[in-house]
Each structure stands twice: as structure tokens, then as C-alpha cells.
Design a protein around this motif. Structure first.
Motif, PDB file in Angstrom:
ATOM      1  N   LEU A 347      41.289  42.435  29.240  1.00 32.79           N
ATOM      2  CA  LEU A 347      42.088  41.216  29.273  1.00 32.79           C
ATOM      3  C   LEU A 347      43.187  41.422  30.304  1.00 32.79           C
ATOM      4  CD1 LEU A 347      43.425  39.225  26.194  1.00 32.79           C
ATOM      5  CD2 LEU A 347      44.804  39.559  28.238  1.00 32.79           C
ATOM      6  N   MET A 348      43.209  40.590  31.323  1.00 27.49           N
ATOM      7  CA  MET A 348      44.270  40.688  32.328  1.00 27.49           C
ATOM      8  C   MET A 348      44.499  39.340  33.001  1.00 27.49           C
ATOM      9  SD  MET A 348      42.379  42.813  35.372  1.00 27.49           S
ATOM     10  CE  MET A 348      40.815  42.298  36.080  1.00 27.49           C
ATOM     11  N   VAL A 349      45.701  39.206  33.511  1.00 26.71           N
ATOM     12  CA  VAL A 349      46.093  38.030  34.300  1.00 26.71           C
ATOM     13  C   VAL A 349      46.625  38.583  35.604  1.00 26.71           C
ATOM     14  CG1 VAL A 349      47.505  35.964  34.430  1.00 26.71           C
ATOM     15  CG2 VAL A 349      46.669  36.766  32.205  1.00 26.71           C
ATOM     16  N   ARG A 350      46.013  38.241  36.720  1.00 22.77           N
ATOM     17  CA  ARG A 350      46.387  38.864  37.984  1.00 22.77           C
ATOM     18  C   ARG A 350      46.530  37.836  39.095  1.00 22.77           C
ATOM     19  NH1 ARG A 350      40.713  41.888  39.704  1.00 22.77           N
ATOM     20  NH2 ARG A 350      39.362  40.038  39.507  1.00 22.77           N
ATOM     21  N   LEU A 351      47.299  38.253  40.127  1.00 22.60           N
ATOM     22  CA  LEU A 351      47.456  37.416  41.316  1.00 22.60           C
ATOM     23  C   LEU A 351      46.397  37.798  42.333  1.00 22.60           C
ATOM     24  CD1 LEU A 351      51.338  37.441  41.814  1.00 22.60           C
ATOM     25  CD2 LEU A 351      49.949  35.781  40.586  1.00 22.60           C
ATOM     26  N   LEU A 352      45.752  36.804  42.912  1.00 23.36           N
ATOM     27  CA  LEU A 352      44.771  37.046  43.963  1.00 23.36           C
ATOM     28  C   LEU A 352      45.436  36.867  45.318  1.00 23.36           C
ATOM     29  CD1 LEU A 352      41.723  35.120  42.440  1.00 23.36           C
ATOM     30  CD2 LEU A 352      42.339  37.523  42.143  1.00 23.36           C
ATOM     31  N   ASP A 353      44.676  37.146  46.373  1.00 22.51           N
ATOM     32  CA  ASP A 353      45.234  37.014  47.719  1.00 22.51           C
ATOM     33  C   ASP A 353      45.680  35.577  47.980  1.00 22.51           C
ATOM     34  OD1 ASP A 353      44.720  39.657  48.196  1.00 22.51           O
ATOM     35  OD2 ASP A 353      42.781  39.282  49.165  1.00 22.51           O
ATOM     36  N   PRO A 354      46.858  35.402  48.534  1.00 26.59           N
ATOM     37  CA  PRO A 354      47.345  34.039  48.835  1.00 26.59           C
ATOM     38  C   PRO A 354      46.400  33.313  49.781  1.00 26.59           C
ATOM     39  CG  PRO A 354      49.111  35.655  49.027  1.00 26.59           C
ATOM     40  CD  PRO A 354      47.841  36.436  48.893  1.00 26.59           C
ATOM     41  N   THR A 355      46.323  32.013  49.635  1.00 26.18           N
ATOM     42  CA  THR A 355      45.508  31.161  50.513  1.00 26.18           C
ATOM     43  C   THR A 355      46.402  30.114  51.147  1.00 26.18           C
ATOM     44  OG1 THR A 355      44.987  29.511  48.824  1.00 26.18           O
ATOM     45  CG2 THR A 355      43.594  31.473  48.894  1.00 26.18           C
ATOM     46  N   ILE A 356      45.808  29.286  52.001  1.00 23.21           N
ATOM     47  CA  ILE A 356      46.592  28.222  52.631  1.00 23.21           C
ATOM     48  C   ILE A 356      47.039  27.171  51.622  1.00 23.21           C
ATOM     49  CG2 ILE A 356      45.519  28.529  54.888  1.00 23.21           C
ATOM     50  CD1 ILE A 356      43.708  26.149  54.229  1.00 23.21           C
TER      51      ILE A 356
END
Length: 403
Positions: A347-356
Motif C-alpha cells: 500500500l503506497m501513495v507516491r508522486l510520479l514524474d511531473p508532466t505538462i
């Protein structure tokens, strides 16, 4: 001494000789030969029709009446697959085959032709009889949807092809009067052609054995094949093709060997684990990501919706400096306390690579049910809550939920 001469000596003064003598004495010479041959053909035909009538009206009916009372699954499947019909058809053919030499010994050419015809029919019907037995046995064994039946199914299908090929070769050898040495020479020469013609059955046979040994797939499994963008339930795995029922109830078929030569995702292990993965993200507007001032944090703490969260996570929240970090921590806390989310899986909540478009924040967890309808309801409820409560953290979502 030839076979014909031996038969002539053995059957001298027989009914057939008397028939030939009667025809030669009472008919013109120019039609004697054709009359003798025709009369003998009629005798064979009448005997065949009488025996065929007997096997259909007596032998077959007796079998069809007795067998159902046995309650034996295989024997009753024999009825369904016409095994008894194929077997009893051999009776008139076999008798007439044996009678041809006794009737036509005095006409060698006619004897040869009729012997050839009955030999071919016997081979064809014997092959059909064995194939019907194989179909019956396969039908009984396929009631058990297991990995073993896949190997058995492909092996029996391959065996049927061998029976057909072998029968064809025997017929060819009889028609062209090939000797044993010439027959095997012909067989060896044609094997290369057979391998090319029957490439798919050979590959399917190998695939079936491989699938059965590795226990990768079986009938009834729900699978996804990326090569064909195909998702559905396996209905049947046979020698050449695999039949799959799609989600929209349509039927697709693919080559069986594709099951081991391309990527196949099997959902059955997931079903047995009674869990299903949620892996979905929402995009946060990067312009709405801010450092939290003490005043803003205090306002959040007194909010009724967030009060329980702040109470249970007081120490951790003091270390978080941005509204996005606080929001991410809240989502994880909410999932950890959700009754329908598995606690034994990741179980995790993560940030992905920023997009436009913004910053994706991904939820990765597992429900405690593998049922598709229940899973979709749980997933929808979670993201509806995440989107609606994001505004309390001063965040804006972009284009809603994305896969």
C-alpha cells in the motif's frame, strides 16, 4: 499357384460355379461375361443391404437400448459420438470383404476391383471408428477443467491426425499397389511436406504439452493477451486453435502456440488470492501546490472532515511543509483505515514524474476482493473521496482521474 486358382479349386461345383454355368448355357455368348459379373455384384449388394439392415435395426437398437441403463459415462458418450454406429457398420463391410474372393474367384479383374473398393471402405470406417472413440474419451476427460486435460486434448487431436495420415497412406499403397519398401520410401519422401502442411498442429501439440507441464493456463481461466488486445475466458484449448470468449460475449480464436510464444496475463492467481490491484493516479495542478502557513494548518485541523486524521497523525503532520505532502499522507492514512483495502499487500501513495499537465499522484494498493464489480465500486468510491476532499487541502485536480 495363384490365390485365384486356389479359390477356383476349393470352390469347384459351388453355387457360384452353377450360377456361371447356368448363365453361360442360357444367355448369348456376347453378354455371358457381363451377366455373370452383374449377377455376382447384385448378390454382394443384396447381402450387404441385408446385413446393413440387420446391424441398423437389430444390433444398433439393442446397443442403444442397453447402454443407457448402465449409467456409464463413457459408454453413454459412445452413443453421443456415434461409436456404436461406426462399429456396427464394419459388420456388413467386413462380411462382404470376406465374401468377394469366394464369389468372384472366377473373374480375377472384377475380384481385384471389388476387393480394392471394400478394402478402402474398411480402412476409412476403421479410422472413423477409432476417431469416434478418441472423441468420446476426450469429451469425458474434458469435463474436468484441469491442466492435465490440455495435454490429453492436444495429444488426442494429434493422434487423430496420425490416424488419418496413416489411413491415407495405406489407401494410397493399396490403390497404387506399393510394396512395403516402396511404401516407406514414399512415406519418408512425403514427411517433409507433411511437416510444412501440418506446421500449426505440430506447434500446437508442443504448446499443449508445455502448457500442461508448466500449469500456466487451462480452460475457464480469464486471460489478457496484449498482442491481440484480447481479454476474456478460455473456452477451449485444442491442437490448432484456442477459443476465447470476450467480455462482450463474442468468440475469438488464436493459434494455440501463441499461448507460449507471446505475453499472456492470467487473472486466475489474482482471483484465488481474493485481492485485486488498484493502480491509478490523479493529476494535481502544480500551481496549487503551496507551503503551509501555521494559520492554514490550524484551519485544517478544526475541519470536521479532517479532524480524525489530524488527531491520529499529529506527530507526522508537524514535519510536513506542503499541502501536497499533507494530502498524500492523508490518502495513505485513509487507505490504511479503509475496511475494504488489504492490509497484507503493498500500500503506497507516491508522486510520479511531473508532466505538462501537472503532478500525478498515484494510489497503489489492493482491495480485499477479486470480484470485478465489487472492485470497481471500491475503486470509484476511493477516488471520488480523494477528488472531493482535495479542495480542503487547497489543491486543484486536472482532467479528473487518469489510469
Amino acid at each position: 499357384m495363384t490365390e485365384i486358382n486356389i479359390l477356383r479349386l476349393k470352390n469347384e461345383n459351388s453355387i457360384i460355379d452353377k450360377l456361371d454355368s447356368y448363365i453361360s448355357k442360357n444367355l448369348p455368348d456376347d453378354i455371358v461375361l457381363i451377366s455373370q459379373i452383374t449377377s455376382k455384384i447384385l448378390i454382394v449388394l443384396i447381402i450387404f443391404l441385408i446385413l446393413d439392415f440387420f446391424q441398423r435395426k437389430v444390433l444398433l437398437k439393442i446397443a442403444l437400448k442397453i447402454v443407457p441403463k448402465t449409467k456409464n459415462i463413457l459408454m453413454n458418450t459412445f452413443i453421443k459420438k456415434n461409436v456404436f454406429t461406426s462399429f456396427f457398420r464394419l459388420f456388413p463391410l467386413g462380411i462382404c470383404y470376406l465374401l468377394v474372393p469366394l464369389i468372384f474367384y472366377s473373374h480375377p479383374q472384377s475380384f481385384h476391383i471389388l476387393n480394392l473398393i471394400f478394402s478402402i471402405f474398411l480402412i476409412v470406417f476403421i479410422a472413423k471408428f477409432f476417431i469416434s472413440i478418441i472423441d468420446s474419451y476426450n469429451d469425458v476427460e474434458n469435463r474436468d477443467k484441469s491442466y492435465r486435460t490440455i495435454a490429453l486434448n492436444t495429444f488426442l487431436e494429434f493422434l487423430k491426425i496420425i490416424i488419418v495420415l496413416l489411413s491415407s497412406f495405406i489407401v494410397i499403397s493399396i490403390v497404387f499397389d506399393l510394396s512395403s519398401s516402396n511404401f516407406f520410401t514414399f512415406l519418408g519422401a512425403i514427411m517433409a511436406v507433411i511437416i510444412l502442411v501440418f506446421r500449426d498442429p505440430v506447434l500446437g501439440f508442443v504448446a499443449g504439452i508445455n502448457i500442461a507441464n508448466s500449469k500456466q493456463l487451462k480452460s475457464g481461466d480469464e486471460i489478457y493477451i496484449s498482442k491481440y488486445n484480447l481479454e476474456g475466458i478460455i473456452l477451449e484449448i485444442n491442437l490448432v486453435t484456442t477459443k476465447i470468449q470476450n467480455k462482450d460475449k463474442t468468440i475469438s480464436t488464436i493459434p494455440t502456440y501463441d499461448l507460449i510464444s507471446t505475453e499472456v496475463i492470467n487473472y486466475e492467481p489474482m482471483k484465488f488470492s481474493h485481492s485485486r490491484r488498484i493502480k491509478r493516479s490523479i493529476i494535481i495542478d502544480s500551481q496549487s501546490v503551496l507551503f503551509l502557513e501555521k494559520k492554514e494548518l490550524d484551519e485544517m485541523k478544526i475541519n470536521e472532515e479532517l479532524h480524525q486524521y489530524f488527531t491520529s497523525q499529529k506527530t507526522e503532520n508537524d514535519l510536513i511543509q506542503t499541502n501536497l505532502g499533507l494530502f498524500r499522507n492523508y490518502i495513505r492514512w485513509n487507505l490504511q483505515n479503509h475496511l475494504l483495502i488489504s492490509k497484507k499487500d503493498t500500500l503506497m501513495v507516491r508522486l510520479l514524474d511531473p508532466t505538462i499537465y501537472g503532478i500525478p499522484i498515484e494510489v497503489y494498493c489492493f482491495t480485499n476482493t477479486s470480484d470485478l464489480l465489487e472492485f470497481e465500486d471500491i475503486q470509484a468510491e476511493i477516488f471520488e473521496h480523494i477528488i472531493s476532499i482535495s479542495t480542503l487541502f487547497g489543491l486543484k485536480t486536472v482532467a479528473g482521474v487518469t489510469s
